[in-house]
Scaffold this motif. Structure first.
Motif, PDB file in Angstrom:
ATOM      1  N   ASP A 143       0.814  -1.206   0.000  1.00 62.05           N
ATOM      2  CA  ASP A 143       0.000   0.000   0.000  1.00 62.05           C
ATOM      3  C   ASP A 143       0.855   1.266   0.000  1.00 62.05           C
ATOM      4  OD1 ASP A 143      -2.689  -0.256  -0.394  1.00 62.05           O
ATOM      5  OD2 ASP A 143      -3.254   0.328   1.629  1.00 62.05           O
ATOM      6  N   ALA A 144       1.898   1.267   0.808  1.00 60.70           N
ATOM      7  CA  ALA A 144       2.744   2.466   0.911  1.00 60.70           C
ATOM      8  C   ALA A 144       3.415   2.762  -0.432  1.00 60.70           C
ATOM      9  CB  ALA A 144       3.788   2.285   2.012  1.00 60.70           C
ATOM     10  N   ASP A 145       3.903   1.705  -1.098  1.00 60.15           N
ATOM     11  CA  ASP A 145       4.546   1.906  -2.400  1.00 60.15           C
ATOM     12  C   ASP A 145       3.535   2.401  -3.429  1.00 60.15           C
ATOM     13  OD1 ASP A 145       6.807   1.457  -4.377  1.00 60.15           O
ATOM     14  OD2 ASP A 145       5.320   0.091  -5.198  1.00 60.15           O
ATOM     15  N   LEU A 146       2.350   1.828  -3.430  1.00 64.09           N
ATOM     16  CA  LEU A 146       1.313   2.243  -4.362  1.00 64.09           C
ATOM     17  C   LEU A 146       0.912   3.689  -4.121  1.00 64.09           C
ATOM     18  CD1 LEU A 146      -0.730   1.710  -6.565  1.00 64.09           C
ATOM     19  CD2 LEU A 146      -2.228   0.647  -4.854  1.00 64.09           C
ATOM     20  N   ALA A 147       0.786   4.061  -2.854  1.00 70.49           N
ATOM     21  CA  ALA A 147       0.428   5.442  -2.527  1.00 70.49           C
ATOM     22  C   ALA A 147       1.480   6.407  -3.051  1.00 70.49           C
ATOM     23  CB  ALA A 147       0.273   5.604  -1.016  1.00 70.49           C
ATOM     24  N   GLY A 148       2.750   6.039  -2.905  1.00 73.45           N
ATOM     25  CA  GLY A 148       3.825   6.897  -3.388  1.00 73.45           C
ATOM     26  C   GLY A 148       3.802   7.046  -4.894  1.00 73.45           C
TER      27      GLY A 148
END
Length: 221
Positions: A143-148
């Motif tokens: 999720d964190a990578d996708l958000a970035g």
């Protein structure tokens, strides 16, 4: 004085949020939008806005992708999500994507006032009844990578991606945005690179991964 943007497609709920905001912080200046495109337009023309109360399911907002887009393009603006969805996992994801708080649509006026005061004071807010469950909920892998990656898109690239996810072809997107078709193709190339995908189908899938079901609409269906 604080400046607030109330973004919801239901006039009565916008009125309730406006009333709560004015009671919580009497000198608040409030404006309203009934679509996600309206949110972006106001943020681009009114840099004084401090806080957006964003309906998770309003027209044009693809769940958490809208939150990610606002946080990327307008980092000084706090965003509180508003939704009938009280799933702790959804709220956990919202916080991971940069939300400053989460207001369930079942919240009373006292909770709405408290939420607005808390976030305008630069603190995070969650309803007391859900805090424990949200703290126990695990963040989703990736999720964190996708958000970035989504956060790296420009506003126009996000608009193009949203229309791709809706199934529009390049010419249709160009007509909708009043640009040349080659401009759309250039945006798509940049989107593919930023999202690490190969084609428009995969790009649309990335955006749809952040879509969140709306319990209110599911009941109506």
């Amino acid at each position: 004085m604080p400046s607030l943007l109330i973004a919801d497609d239901h006039p009565l709920f916008r009125a309730a949020l406006r009333g709560a905001a004015l009671e919580a912080v009497p000198d608040t200046v409030a404006c309203e939008a009934d679509s996600f495109q309206g949110v972006i337009d106001l943020l681009e023309t009114r840099p004084e806005i401090d806080l957006v109360l964003l309906d998770l399911h309003m027209p044009g907002n693809h769940g958490l992708a809208g939150l990610a887009a606002i946080r990327a393009q307008f980092p000084a603006v706090a965003v509180v999500l508003v939704s009938a969805n009280e799933d702790p996992q959804v709220i956990r994801r919202a916080l991971d994507h940069g939300a400053a708080g989460y207001i369930p649509k079942s919240a009373g006026l006292d909770e709405m006032r408290e939420a607005i005061r808390t976030v305008l004071a630069c603190d995070q807010w969650l309803p007391a009844s859900l805090r424990g469950a949200v703290e126990r909920a695990d963040s989703l892998p990736g999720d964190a990578d996708l958000a970035g990656r989504l956060a790296s898109l420009t506003p126009q690239q996000f608009r193009v991606l949203s229309l791709v996810a809706e199934g529009l072809l390049n010419k249709q997107i160009a007509d909708r945005l009043d640009v040349q078709e080659r401009t759309v193709k250039a945006h798509l190339s940049a989107i593919f690179e930023k999202l690490g995908v190969r084609n428009r189908t995969h790009a649309g899938v990335v955006l749809r991964e952040l879509e969140i079901g709306d319990p209110a609409r599911q009941v109506q269906a």
